[in-house]
Design a protein around this motif. Sequence first.
Motif, PDB file in Angstrom:
ATOM      1  N   THR A  53       1.195   5.824  -1.566  1.00  0.00           N
ATOM      2  CA  THR A  53       0.456   4.796  -0.921  1.00  0.00           C
ATOM      3  C   THR A  53       0.556   5.379   0.674  1.00  0.00           C
ATOM      4  N   VAL A 109      -1.543  -2.311   2.183  1.00  0.00           N
ATOM      5  CA  VAL A 109      -0.336  -1.626   1.818  1.00  0.00           C
ATOM      6  C   VAL A 109       0.429  -2.855   1.224  1.00  0.00           C
ATOM      7  N   ALA A 166      -0.846  -3.624  -1.974  1.00  0.00           N
ATOM      8  CA  ALA A 166      -0.633  -2.515  -3.090  1.00  0.00           C
ATOM      9  C   ALA A 166       0.670  -2.713  -3.633  1.00  0.00           C
TER      10      ALA A 166
END
Length: 281
Positions: A207, A227, A230
Motif C-alpha cells: 500500500t 489508504v 484499502a
Amino acid sequence: MLIFNDKAGLGNYLAAHSGSNSAIGFVPTMGALHEGHLSLLRQSVADNTVTVISIFVNPTQFNNPDDLEKYPRTLDSDVKKIGTVSEAIIVFAPSVDEMYDGNTQSAHFSFDGLEEQMEGAHRPGHFDGVGTIVKKLFDIVKPDRAYFGEKDFQQLQVVRKMAEKASLPVQIIGCPILREPSGLAMSSRNERLSGEDREKAAFIYKTLTETRELFEFHDIAQIKKYVANAFGQYPEFVLEYFEIADEATLKPATVKLDKKYRAFIAVTISNIRLIDNIPLN
C-alpha cells in the motif's frame, strides 16, 4: 567479544581505549536483533575504530505494559548474531536499575514539535522515554557517530533534534530500511507474527508503494482516502494512522509544496503493532 553490564565498566574501558586516532560508533537497540540491526553494525564497523551496541528494553518508552512484557528478549541469540559481523564489537547489556539508578522515570524533552506528531500523538510520553534513554547512553558511550534505522524515521528525527539542542558532539546517521522479501519492514516485532499474519503484513508495504505512485498525480486527501479504503477491506488490520508529512517538521501535509514528503503508517494485526514509512519524492 566483550560484554558489559555496568556503566562504569564500559565507560572506563572506552576511556582507556580512546585516543586522537580512534572513533567510536554506537548502535542503540532493544535487542531481538535482525538483519536490519546487523546492517547498522556493519556500517559502524566500516566507519569507526570501535563499535558499541547496546541491548536494552527501555521501559519508559512503552505505553502498553503488555507490550513491554511481551517484547522479545533474546540476549544469547543476539550476541551470536553480533559475532557474525565482528567479534570486536562491544556489547552493553545493562539492567533497568543500572540504567535508571532505581528510579525508572523519564525526563521531559522538547523536540520543537517533532514529538507531537504520529507516534507521539498515539503514544503519550513515548519520545520522553526515547530521549531519556538515548541521552543516558550517549553520556556513557560518548560516541562520535550513532546509527539509527529509518524504519523509525520519527525517532531518527527526534534524536537528531535532541543532539542539536543539547550540542552533543555526535553525528546521527540514518540508515535505509531493510525489508523482508515480501517488502515487510524488518522489525523485532515481526517475530511475534504468525506465518499467516507475516504474509498478510506485506500488504502494508504494498500500500505504501501505491501511495508513492499516486503522490505524483493525486492530492493528499485523495491518497489518504485510498489508504483508508484499502485497509477497510481487510478486517484483520486496524489502521491506527496514515499520514503524509514534511520530512523536516513531521507535520501532516494537506497540500503539496516544494518540500520532501514521506508517508507514515501504523497498523495492528493480531494485537501486534507495526510501523513503516516511505519517501514520496
